[in-house]
Scaffold this active site. Structure first.
Site, mmCIF file in Angstrom:
data_model
loop_
_atom_site.group_PDB
_atom_site.id
_atom_site.type_symbol
_atom_site.label_atom_id
_atom_site.label_comp_id
_atom_site.label_asym_id
_atom_site.label_seq_id
_atom_site.Cartn_x
_atom_site.Cartn_y
_atom_site.Cartn_z
ATOM 1 N N HIS A 70 -4.165 -10.665 61.521
ATOM 2 C CA HIS A 70 -3.307 -11.718 60.956
ATOM 3 C C HIS A 70 -3.204 -11.660 59.439
ATOM 4 O O HIS A 70 -2.463 -12.452 58.855
ATOM 5 C CB HIS A 70 -3.808 -13.102 61.394
ATOM 6 N N SER A 90 -6.787 -16.779 64.084
ATOM 7 C CA SER A 90 -5.394 -16.894 64.521
ATOM 8 C C SER A 90 -4.948 -18.309 64.822
ATOM 9 O O SER A 90 -3.763 -18.594 64.790
ATOM 10 C CB SER A 90 -5.188 -16.037 65.765
ATOM 11 N N LYS A 150 2.378 -8.105 64.192
ATOM 12 C CA LYS A 150 2.548 -9.391 63.490
ATOM 13 C C LYS A 150 3.322 -9.145 62.190
ATOM 14 O O LYS A 150 4.543 -9.028 62.211
ATOM 15 C CB LYS A 150 1.190 -10.050 63.314
HETATM 16 N N1 PMP Z 1 -6.685 -9.283 67.135
HETATM 17 C C1 PMP Z 1 -6.340 -10.550 66.850
HETATM 18 C C2 PMP Z 1 -7.189 -11.316 65.886
HETATM 19 C C3 PMP Z 1 -5.216 -11.135 67.442
HETATM 20 O O1 PMP Z 1 -4.894 -12.396 67.166
HETATM 21 C C4 PMP Z 1 -4.441 -10.372 68.351
HETATM 22 C C5 PMP Z 1 -3.186 -10.907 69.007
HETATM 23 N N2 PMP Z 1 -3.040 -12.231 69.100
HETATM 24 C C6 PMP Z 1 -4.844 -9.063 68.624
HETATM 25 C C7 PMP Z 1 -5.954 -8.540 67.997
HETATM 26 C C8 PMP Z 1 -4.076 -8.218 69.596
HETATM 27 O O2 PMP Z 1 -2.931 -7.722 69.001
HETATM 28 P P1 PMP Z 1 -1.642 -7.299 69.859
HETATM 29 O O3 PMP Z 1 -0.997 -8.599 70.300
HETATM 30 O O4 PMP Z 1 -0.810 -6.557 68.921
HETATM 31 O O5 PMP Z 1 -2.106 -6.514 71.025
#
Ligand code: PMP
Length: 432
Positions: free
Chosen positions: A210, A182, A241
Site C-alpha cells: 500500500h 490496509s 494498487k
Molecule cells: N499485501 C497486502 C498488504 C495487501 O493489502 C494485499 C492486497 N489487498 C496483498 C498483499 C495482495 O496483493 P494482490 O491483491 O495484488 O494480490
C-alpha cells in the site's frame, strides 16, 4: 460428511447481501468521467479503490499493455522456469530492483503470490514475528512453510523481543510486517522493528503493497519514508494498487532472490505474468519515477479529505495516508451510511464481517490525484448529509478538530506540517 455440505449452509448466510444491501462483488462499469464508475447505470465518485496514484486508467499503461500483447501474445503458457521467460519480465525485474535500490528482484503473478514466495525461504524450525494485522498472504506464507508464527500488537514490538530471543539455536529469525496497514492506513513502527531485529539478529521483511509509489521521498515506500532502507532485508510489493496493474515483486540480495526464483513453489509452479500486465506495471513504474507531482497531489488530496471529514465531526482513526478509515462499530449503521453515500453518488468500501470483527465495522475510503476539486467537494457534501442522517456525526460540526499529519517525505512535511495535537478551527470552505 460431504465436503459440499458447508456450501449449502453458506448459501443461506447472505454473503453478498447484508440487511438488504448488495455489499460484496458489486458490479462496476467504466464511466466516461475520470475518478468515477458506473453503478446501476449511474456515474458515482469512486472513493473505494487502491488506485492511489490514479494510474489504472492511464492511457500510457493501456498503450504499453497493447504493445506488449501485440509483440509477445496474451499469455505465457506456463512457468517461466520451464517454458521460458520474456524480455518484459526481465526488464520489469531490473527496473524494480533499480527503483527499490536492491540487488535483484523476482516477479510473481499477484501480490498475494509474491508474499507466498517467502515460504520458499522459511523452514519449519524458523521463528517469524508478525504484526497481528499483517496481510493474509504473509500469514499464509509462514503457514505453508510450517514455520512458527507469533503475532504482536502494533504498539508492542519491543515486548515481542522475548518471543524472538527464545527461538531455539539454529532457528532462523524473521520479522515481517505490512509497511502501511490496509484498513487503518497507519504505518508499521519500522524504527522499533529494525532495532529489535538488530538486537535479535533477525531478518526484516516489509510488504510495501500500500505504500509503494506513494510514500518516501521518491516513492520507494515505508522503508524510504523512515530512512531505514538499509535495515530492511527484503521488500515485497504489488503492482495492483499504486501501479494500476497486477502482479508483484520481491526484492533483495541477489543470492536470496536467485534462490527464491529457483526454489519457491509460488513461482516455479505457476505461469509467468501476462506480458501486457508486466508492461503496464513497467510503464507505471516509469511514471512514478518521473512524475513525483502525482504523489504530492495524492497526499494533498488525502490530507484535505481526512481533514474535511474531521471538520464535519468524523473520526478518521490513526491513518496518516491515503487510506481513510471511518470507524462505525455497528453493522446496521455502517451499511446505512454506506447506502446513503451511494445514493448520493459516492462509492466507498463497507468493511464488515468477515473482513472485520463484529463491533468494529468501518468504512474505508480513498481518493486519488485524478479526482477533481469539484468531485472532492461533492463527496464531502454527501458525507455531511449522510453522516448527519445516520447520526454518525453531530448535526452541527465541532468547533475545532485535530488535523491529520500525512506521512510526507521530510522536506515536504516541513512546509506543511502542523503539530498533530494542535486543534484547528473549522474552515467554512470544507463544511456546509
Ligand atoms: N499485501 C497486502 C498488504 C495487501 O493489502 C494485499 C492486497 N489487498 C496483498 C498483499 C495482495 O496483493 P494482490 O491483491 O495484488 O494480490
Amino acid at each position: 460428511m460431504d465436503i459440499f455440505e458447508k456450501c449449502r449452509d453458506f448459501a443461506s448466510t447472505g454473503f453478498y447481501e447484508s440487511y438488504g444491501h448488495r455489499v460484496y462483488l458489486r458490479p462496476l462499469r467504466p464511466s466516461a468521467h475520470p475518478g468515477e464508475v458506473l453503478i446501476n447505470g449511474r456515474s458515482v465518485v469512486m472513493a473505494g479503490s487502491n488506485d492511489y496514484l490514479g494510474l489504472a486508467r492511464d492511457p500510457r499503461l493501456a498503450e504499453a499493455a497493447v504493445r506488449a500483447t501485440r509483440l509477445d501474445g496474451t499469455g505465457c503458457s506456463g512457468s517461466r522456469t520451464l517454458c521460458g521467460t520474456r524480455d518484459i519480465h526481465e526488464q520489469l525485474e531490473d527496473a524494480c530492483a533499480a527503483f527499490l535500490g536492491r540487488e535483484a528482484a523476482v516477479l510473481a503473478p499477484s501480490g498475494f503470490q509474491t508474499n507466498l514466495l517467502l515460504a520458499g525461504l522459511l523452514g519449519k524450525d524458523d521463528v517469524v514475528l508478525g504484526d497481528r494485522h499483517n496481510h493474509a498472504s504473509l500469514v499464509d506464507a509462514v503457514r505453508l512453510a510450517g514455520a512458527r508464527y507469533h503475532r504482536y500488537r502494533r504498539d508492542g514490538v519491543a515486548r515481542a523481543e522475548r518471543l524472538l530471543s527464545e527461538a531455539p539455536p539454529g532457528a532462523g529469525r524473521v520479522i515481517v510486517t505490512d509497511g502501511l496497514f490496509s484498513m487503518e492506513g497507519d504505518l508499521c513502527d519500522l524504527p522499533a522493528i529494525t532495532a529489535l531485529a538488530d538486537r535479535c539478529r533477525a531478518r526484516v521483511v516489509v510488504d510495501s503493497a500500500h505504500d509503494l509509489g506513494l510514500l518516501g521521498a521518491t516513492g520507494r515506500g515505508v522503508p524510504e519514508h523512515f530512512g531505514l532502507e538499509d535495515r530492511v532485508d527484503l521488500v515485497t510489493a504489488t503492482f495492483s494498487k499504486s501501479l494500476g496493474s497486477a502482479g508483484g515483486v520481491l526484492a533483495g540480495p541477489a543470492e536470496v532472490i536467485n534462490f527464491v526464483r529457483c526454489r519457491a513453489r509460488a513461482t516455479v509452479f505457476t505461469a509467468g505474468m501476462a506480458p501486457s500486465v508486466a508492461a503496464a506495471a513497467l510503464a507505471a513504474l516509469d511514471i512514478v519515477r518521473t512524475e513525483p507531482e502525482r504523489r504530492t497531489r495524492a497526499l494533498e488530496v488525502a490530507e484535505r479529505m481526512h481533514n474535511g471529514l474531521r471538520a464535519l465531526g468524523y473520526d478518521t482513526g490513526n491513518s496518516v495516508s491515503a487510506i481513510i478509515p471511518i470507524p462505525i462499530g455497528d453493522k446496521v449503521r455502517c451499511l446505512e451510511l454506506w447506502q446513503r453515500l451511494l445514493d448520493a453518488g459516492v462509492y466507498v468500501n463497507p468493511v464488515i464481517a468477515p473482513g472485520r470483527p463484529e463491533g468494529q465495522e468501518m468504512l474505508r475510503i480513498s481518493f486519488t490525484p485524478v479526482h477533481s476539486d469539484a468531485q472532492l467537494e461533492r463527496a464531502l457534501e454527501a458525507f455531511a448529509a449522510a453522516g448527519r442522517a445516520t447520526g454518525v456525526i453531530p448535526r452541527t460540526p465541532p468547533g475545532s478538530f485535530t488535523p491529520v499529519r500525512i506521512a510526507r517525505p521530510p522536506a515536504l512535511a516541513q512546509e506543511t506540517a502542523r503539530p498533530r495535537s494542535a486543534a484547528v478551527p473549522v474552515s467554512t470552505a470544507t463544511v456546509r
